[in-house]
Design an enzyme around this catalytic site. Structure first.
Site, PDB file in Angstrom:
ATOM      1  N   HIS A   7     -14.764   4.001  -4.363  1.00  0.00           N
ATOM      2  CA  HIS A   7     -15.187   4.895  -3.290  1.00  0.00           C
ATOM      3  C   HIS A   7     -16.684   4.819  -3.022  1.00  0.00           C
ATOM      4  CE1 HIS A   7     -11.222   6.758  -3.621  1.00  0.00           C
ATOM      5  NE2 HIS A   7     -11.456   7.233  -2.418  1.00  0.00           N
ATOM      6  N   GLY A   8     -17.467   4.508  -4.013  1.00  0.00           N
ATOM      7  CA  GLY A   8     -18.890   4.455  -3.733  1.00  0.00           C
ATOM      8  C   GLY A   8     -19.698   4.084  -4.951  1.00  0.00           C
TER       9      GLY A   8
END
Lengths: 457, 337
Positions: free
Chosen positions: A318-319
């Site tokens: 996700h990041g």
């Protein structure tokens, strides 16, 4: 190009019109590819170069894998190449910053290594989609696609290019190659889903965003009630934003006669964290299961380790920040605990509600890591939520309460109709009335256009 | 199903077209429902002919004045039926206050207007237009450099210019029903009640508004009137003229001097941390100057000691503070009513 823009709506209906006017499926593939290239390049045209290279390289890899005897090695090489590209654009800054910090703690000063200056839109989604495809070819589950045009559309169909759903090749490619017959029911459902998804984004997600942005920018100012409501607001915002996007994507696909898989199914109704992941970002959960959890050993050996690692890597996907590491790890630990103690609470109606409350609030608490821009901000937010002394001098904003009630009403009344085809069973009056109402709501809430949250992933 | 799709599209387009025509035909009403200022002016214009006072200001005044408490308190003191309207509202800027002041000038039957002395953040504001036109959009913003944004802005501008449904789209929000209720009940329910923060909590909790009489009597404002003696101060003419508060007051006072209504300015109370340093000498100089130049009265409550329990934040009063302050202003104004 953003789904929530007038440009996009004109663009989409123009290309849908052209698509159905040409009779040959090959030409339709060209229409889809051209529209997708225009869509992607409209946002930031240099990103097209990377997308083009990715299409050509992966097309080459898939053909090589298909014809090779030692498929496994080539699959590994192809996956590594794709992950390197993803790593460079998405994680290089994070890794270099942490390396510099690590060495500086030993008194060694490093100059910052070069890192990517921009994050290509949707790179995580299209990288995962193509890795799934390459692995499927390597496993012999599908043959490599020979038609570069069809492969190109599979890789960059604008309906789901930027933020999913992550589509499997065996689902999408045959639909691109077989001649699509215009079905009025699909088109009608597509219109409804397009409008209903936009309504979620514009009326709910974007309106909630202002409260969430303020709350997470000033966690120290929040009193307990406002802090919890801000957290619930983010839970509602991210669902409305991402579910809205996925719903629009499915609607767009249906207007081209292409069926995309659903990505959400009322996730906040889950009564276990396992069920939550069967309802939230379904295509990512399935991808992680098939291409990460099972290759790690699945349920056969080290089940708990595999589960934890899968969620941890899902978090990192996700990041590039420690917050996503903690978020993924939190879900991983929770899933493992649920497996270790499957029947901690009795199975009756009362405890079902208790379980629902625990799961919903637990998921919300983990959202703090997801939303907070930095780890210290996350800690400040947790303090406002959980650490006494609690203050309650001021009431939370009325508007926030109304919008959360609106979110609850929207998902309760329309949620199911976004996951199946029940809209088609409704009477004409109800169909038109509801669609008009949604259009008016979109119009009335349309102020500033905000990007979709998952665009950055 | 093809027939259903065609019917759906035909009905869908027809209803939207009918709505567009309806909104066009009732443009003035939809404008009032889609814009806060137009709405507030409409509420005022709907007030009866015998309205005796209008409050004009920002959210601080909206929170500080309960028009019913004020009206009752003045009526009791002057022994006649007095009706006041609180036209103050949150998020207003200088340009909007000036626009409202123009409406006051056009209302010859209004005998008195009470204007809030606003802070610099308001007086430095600019006139806001509810919706930019295509030309505004084409010329404004940093995004215009990128072709995609410029294209989208032009499209949006075109729709704003050519569709009333799009232009007055905010009138389509669920809140419109509340606004309609406020508009049509404005003559017997204080419209400000609905606009205030924390209205739900206030509705759910009983309001304990008993104020100790001794506290009430001790709270007196500093009064500046046209014939007040001018105090000594060290501020130059330039210092005063360049002060944003002074400039804002002058802008509004210039408009209101054309009005037949008697103008009073009121500086509402603030919490101790927000009180002007060194006793607010510059503010005093500004008030003296405005009172003299425009022949108005200014009541300054910003230096008085208000109990922190009467504030909902540093500069906005809560329910209890509002009741007290409305009675205070009624007391101090009714002497020359």
């Amino acid at each position: 190009m953003l789904f929530n823009s007038i440009t996009f709506l004109l663009f989409h209906f123009l290309f849908v019109g052209i698509y159905w006017m040409v009779p040959q499926q090959k030409v339709r593939q060209v229409v889809l590819l051209l529209s997708s290239v225009l869509f992607y390049g409209w946002y930031y045209w240099p990103a097209l170069i990377l997308l083009g290279i990715s299409i050509l390289v992966n097309y080459g890899f898939s053909r090589w894998i298909d014809s090779a005897e030692q498929k496994k090695k080539i699959v590994t090489l192809a996956v590594v190449v794709n992950l390197c590209s993803l790593g460079w654009f998405k994680y290089s800054a994070f890794i270099s910053a942490n390396l510099v910090a690590f060495f500086s703690s030993f008194g060694i000063t490093l100059s910052d290594p070069p890192a990517s200056a921009w994050l290509p839109l949707g790179i995580s989604f299209y990288t995962f989609q193509v890795i799934g495809y390459l692995v499927d070819v390597g496993r012999g589950e599908i043959r490599a696609e020979r038609n570069l045009l069809a492969f190109g559309v599979f890789k960059c169909f604008y309906g789901q290019l930027v933020a999913g759903p992550i589509v499997r090749a065996h689902t999408l490619i045959p639909q691109l190659k077989e001649k699509r017959v215009f079905r009025a029911s699909d088109f009608l459902l597509g219109i409804y889903l397009l409008i209903a998804g936009l309504a979620m984004k514009v009326c709910l997600a974007d309106t909630l965003a202002q409260f969430v942005d303020y709350g997470f920018a000033n966690p120290n100012e929040l009193e307990i009630a406002t802090a919890w409501l801000t957290l619930y607001a983010f839970a509602a915002q991210i669902l409305s934003d991402f579910w809205g996007y996925s719903t629009v994507a499915i609607g767009l696909g249906l207007m081209y006669g292409i069926k995309l898989p659903i990505n959400f199914n009322l996730p906040y109704l889950a009564t276990s964290i396992r069920e939550f992941w069967h309802r939230w970002h379904i295509t990512l959960s399935e991808w992680l299961r098939d291409y990460l959890y099972i290759p790690l050993g699945g349920n056969r050996k080290h089940q708990h380790r595999n589960l934890f690692l899968t969620m941890l890597l899902g978090g990192i996907w996700h990041g590039a920040s420690w917050n996503f590491v903690f978020w993924g790890a939190g879900h991983g630990i929770w899933l493992v605990l649920e497996r270790v103690c499957p029947k901690m609470l009795p199975a009756n109606r009362f405890f079902l509600i208790v379980k629902w409350l625990l799961v919903f609030n637990g998921v919300c608490l983990l959202w703090v890591f997801f939303r907070a821009p930095t780890f210290p901000v996350a800690m400040d937010f947790f303090q406002a939520l959980l650490i006494p002394p609690f203050t309650m001098k001021d009431s939370p904003p009325d508007a926030l309460i109304f919008i959360l009630l609106g979110f609850t009403a929207y998902t309760a009344i329309l949620g199911k109709s976004l996951t199946d085809r029940r809209f088609l069973d409704w009477g004409l009056g109800r169909q038109v009335g509801l669609t008009i109402l949604l259009v008016l709501l979109i119009l009335s809430f349309a102020d500033a256009r905000l990007d979709f949250i998952y665009f950055v992933f | 199903m093809t027939r259903r799709l065609l019917l759906f599209l035909a009905l869908f387009v027809s209803i939207l077209a009918a709505l567009e025509l309806f909104v066009r035909a009732n443009g003035a009403s939809f404008e009032a429902l889609s814009d806060r200022l137009a709405f507030q002016i409409r509420v005022f214009e709907r007030s009866p002919e015998d309205t005796a006072a209008l409050f004009l200001g920002t959210s601080r005044f909206a929170d500080a004045i309960d028009q019913t408490v004020f009206s009752d308190a003045v009526s009791e003191r002057v022994e006649e039926d007095v009706r006041a309207v609180n036209g103050a509202m949150g998020g207003i800027n200088l340009g909007e206050i000036m626009e409202f002041a123009e409406v006051v000038v056009d209302s010859p039957s209004l005998p008195r207007v009470i204007v809030e002395v606003s802070g610099p953040s308001v007086t430095m504001g600019t006139t806001k237009s509810p919706d930019p036109s295509s030309e505004d959009l084409a010329m404004s913003g940093p995004d215009v450099e990128r072709f995609p944004d410029r294209f989208e802005n032009r499209l949006q501008g075109w729709f704003l210019d050519h569709s009333s449904l799009v232009r007055y789209r905010k009138a389509l929000r669920p809140r419109t029903f509340l606004r309609l209720a406020i508009l049509y009940s404005a003559n017997f329910v204080d419209p400000g009640k609905w606009a205030r923060k924390g209205v739900i909590r206030e509705l759910l909790t009983s309001s304990d508004s008993e104020i100790p009489e001794e506290a009430f009597a001790a709270l007196t404002p500093v009064r500046f009137s046209p014939d007040s003696p001018v105090g000594k101060h060290s501020f130059s003419e330039e210092d005063l003229i360049e002060d944003p508060v002074f400039q804002g007051m002058v802008e509004i006072a210039e408009i209101l001097k054309e009005s037949s209504a008697e103008v009073t300015w009121v500086a509402p109370p603030v919490s101790e941390v927000m009180q002007p340093s060194e006793g607010g000498a510059k503010r005093r100089a500004i008030y003296e100057r405005i009172a003299r130049d425009y022949e108005v009265t200014i009541l300054d409550y910003s230096g008085i000691s208000f109990d922190p329990a009467w504030f909902r934040d540093q500069s906005h009063l809560n329910e209890k503070g509002r009741t007290l302050f409305s009675r205070l202003v009624a007391r101090d104004l009714s002497s020359d009513w």
